[in-house]
Design a protein around this motif. Structure first.
Motif, mmCIF file in Angstrom:
data_model
loop_
_atom_site.group_PDB
_atom_site.id
_atom_site.type_symbol
_atom_site.label_atom_id
_atom_site.label_comp_id
_atom_site.label_asym_id
_atom_site.label_seq_id
_atom_site.Cartn_x
_atom_site.Cartn_y
_atom_site.Cartn_z
ATOM 1 N N ASP A 171 0.862 -1.119 -0.004
ATOM 2 C CA ASP A 171 -0.060 0.163 -0.126
ATOM 3 C C ASP A 171 0.837 1.169 -0.069
ATOM 4 N N LEU A 172 2.101 1.314 0.803
ATOM 5 C CA LEU A 172 2.741 2.374 0.908
ATOM 6 C C LEU A 172 3.701 2.467 -0.365
ATOM 7 N N LYS A 173 3.716 1.466 -1.086
ATOM 8 C CA LYS A 173 4.514 1.779 -2.328
ATOM 9 C C LYS A 173 3.605 2.346 -3.329
ATOM 10 N N ALA A 174 2.370 1.875 -3.474
ATOM 11 C CA ALA A 174 1.231 2.440 -4.206
ATOM 12 C C ALA A 174 1.253 3.846 -4.157
ATOM 13 N N ASN A 175 1.097 4.220 -2.733
ATOM 14 C CA ASN A 175 0.920 5.772 -2.410
ATOM 15 C C ASN A 175 2.342 6.569 -2.984
ATOM 16 N N ALA A 211 -4.552 7.055 4.928
ATOM 17 C CA ALA A 211 -4.257 6.811 6.387
ATOM 18 C C ALA A 211 -5.077 5.327 6.897
ATOM 19 N N PRO A 212 -5.951 5.109 6.289
ATOM 20 C CA PRO A 212 -6.956 3.874 6.511
ATOM 21 C C PRO A 212 -5.852 2.544 6.270
ATOM 22 N N CYS A 213 -5.020 2.758 4.925
ATOM 23 C CA CYS A 213 -4.130 1.819 4.731
ATOM 24 C C CYS A 213 -3.189 1.225 5.869
ATOM 25 N N VAL A 214 -2.789 2.327 6.891
ATOM 26 C CA VAL A 214 -1.793 2.041 7.981
ATOM 27 C C VAL A 214 -2.725 1.527 8.992
ATOM 28 N N GLN A 215 -4.006 1.900 9.444
ATOM 29 C CA GLN A 215 -4.686 1.440 10.326
ATOM 30 C C GLN A 215 -5.064 -0.018 10.227
ATOM 31 N N GLN A 216 -5.228 -0.449 8.750
ATOM 32 C CA GLN A 216 -5.647 -1.653 8.554
ATOM 33 C C GLN A 216 -4.498 -2.635 8.544
ATOM 34 N N ALA A 217 -2.989 -2.152 8.421
ATOM 35 C CA ALA A 217 -1.584 -2.661 8.898
ATOM 36 C C ALA A 217 -1.533 -3.213 10.341
ATOM 37 N N LEU A 268 1.778 -3.865 12.489
ATOM 38 C CA LEU A 268 2.416 -2.482 13.316
ATOM 39 C C LEU A 268 2.079 -2.480 14.471
ATOM 40 N N PRO A 269 2.423 -1.750 15.327
ATOM 41 C CA PRO A 269 2.378 -1.996 16.619
ATOM 42 C C PRO A 269 1.043 -0.901 17.065
ATOM 43 N N ARG A 270 0.339 -1.133 18.054
ATOM 44 C CA ARG A 270 -0.911 -0.406 18.395
ATOM 45 C C ARG A 270 -0.490 1.034 18.746
ATOM 46 N N GLY A 271 -1.156 1.739 18.293
ATOM 47 C CA GLY A 271 -0.997 3.373 18.543
ATOM 48 C C GLY A 271 0.019 3.867 17.811
ATOM 49 N N THR A 272 0.270 3.468 16.308
ATOM 50 C CA THR A 272 0.851 3.790 15.325
ATOM 51 C C THR A 272 0.066 4.897 14.684
ATOM 52 N N ASP A 273 0.573 6.241 14.550
ATOM 53 C CA ASP A 273 -0.061 7.239 14.058
ATOM 54 C C ASP A 273 0.041 7.062 12.529
ATOM 55 N N ALA A 274 -1.239 6.850 12.003
ATOM 56 C CA ALA A 274 -1.244 6.606 10.577
ATOM 57 C C ALA A 274 -0.830 7.616 9.575
ATOM 58 N N HIS A 275 -1.556 8.875 10.231
ATOM 59 C CA HIS A 275 -0.980 10.076 9.065
ATOM 60 C C HIS A 275 0.227 10.349 9.269
ATOM 61 N N ALA A 277 9.615 0.177 7.444
ATOM 62 C CA ALA A 277 10.592 -0.120 8.341
ATOM 63 C C ALA A 277 10.495 0.691 9.644
ATOM 64 N N ALA A 278 10.316 2.158 9.693
ATOM 65 C CA ALA A 278 10.256 2.837 11.002
ATOM 66 C C ALA A 278 8.972 2.706 11.304
ATOM 67 N N ALA A 279 7.944 2.511 10.864
ATOM 68 C CA ALA A 279 6.593 2.141 11.519
ATOM 69 C C ALA A 279 6.549 0.930 12.260
ATOM 70 N N ARG A 280 7.145 -0.215 11.776
ATOM 71 C CA ARG A 280 7.378 -1.445 12.134
ATOM 72 C C ARG A 280 8.138 -1.475 13.531
ATOM 73 N N ALA A 281 9.198 -0.709 13.491
ATOM 74 C CA ALA A 281 10.011 -0.367 14.580
ATOM 75 C C ALA A 281 9.288 0.495 15.796
ATOM 76 N N GLY A 282 8.056 0.947 15.739
ATOM 77 C CA GLY A 282 7.521 1.794 16.605
ATOM 78 C C GLY A 282 7.827 3.237 16.505
ATOM 79 N N VAL A 283 8.501 3.870 15.525
ATOM 80 C CA VAL A 283 8.821 5.119 15.610
ATOM 81 C C VAL A 283 7.579 6.004 15.502
ATOM 82 N N TYR A 284 6.775 5.636 14.965
ATOM 83 C CA TYR A 284 5.435 6.615 14.745
ATOM 84 C C TYR A 284 4.196 6.179 16.043
ATOM 85 N N VAL A 285 4.674 5.414 16.735
ATOM 86 C CA VAL A 285 3.572 5.035 17.993
ATOM 87 C C VAL A 285 3.463 6.372 18.590
ATOM 88 N N ARG A 286 2.187 6.726 19.051
ATOM 89 C CA ARG A 286 1.820 8.143 19.699
ATOM 90 C C ARG A 286 2.008 7.967 21.249
#
Length: 203
Positions: free
Chosen positions: A90-94, A140-146, A152-159, A194-203
């Motif tokens: 999804d992110l590649k498509a974006n 953003a919904p594609c991130v929430q779906q992940a 992805l970890p819970r609390g990831t900021d999709a935006h 990769a950053a999202a999987r690592a929790g960088v964008y967790v709120r």
């Protein structure tokens, strides 16, 4: 103008007036891409669109009102979100959609002109902000779906994840930071994933 009145150019015309809006916005976009914001003039846009300048002044009022409506139209005309079933897909498509837009000779020049104008014109800046907010909310919904799939970890900021995908591509457009090609798009998507999987964008 009353406090409840909309900004000039933000009311979408319907029926027979839609053709006028389409022609004027096309002319405005062409002028921005070719000559930049400083040379955008309502009378010239009216002439280029083949409509009366009174119509343009009455409907849009100012150059910034016209640019605001142009950005509304661009957001609405953008392709819808792609769903591939995986975060990276999804992110590649974006990223590839952003890359194709910014590397297009007309669209890339148009975005450069609008971004340049936004640095010194508050109304253009606000219109640009609304444009990006619309596009980020679309993706953003594609991130929430992940998150829901457990990618992805819970609390990831999709935006923030979606912003991270497009940021390096806009940097390449504005600062010449390397080629703006599909490889760059894929790298931007891979880095954000990769950053999202690592929790960088967790709120």
């Amino acid at each position: 103008m009353s406090p409840e009145a909309p900004e000039p150019g933000t009311v979408r015309p319907g029926g027979r007036t839609a053709r006028v809006r389409t022609a004027v916005l096309r002319a405005a976009g062409d002028t921005l891409a070719e000559r930049g914001f400083a040379h955008l003039d309502l009378a010239d846009v009216a002439h280029r669109a083949g409509v009366g300048k009174t119509t343009v002044y009455r409907r849009w009022g100012t150059v910034t009102g016209l640019v605001a409506d142009l950005l509304v139209d661009m957001a609405e005309q953008s392709l819808p979100r792609t769903e591939t079933g995986s975060l990276l897909g999804d992110l590649k498509a974006n990223a590839r959609l952003v890359q194709r837009t910014l590397s297009d000779p007309r669209q890339g020049a148009l975005f450069k002109a609008i971004i340049a104008a936004a640095t010194c014109d508050p109304r253009t800046a606000e219109a640009l902000h609304r444009f990006y907010d619309t596009r980020i909310r679309e993706w953003a919904p594609c991130v929430q779906q992940a998150v829901d799939r457990g990618e992805l970890p819970r609390g990831t900021d999709a935006h923030e994840v979606v912003r991270a995908v497009s940021a390096p591509l806009y940097y390449s457009l504005l600062a010449g930071g390397g080629p703006l090609d599909e490889a760059a798009a894929d790298r931007a998507a891979q880095a954000a994933a990769a950053a999202a999987r690592a929790g960088v964008y967790v709120r």
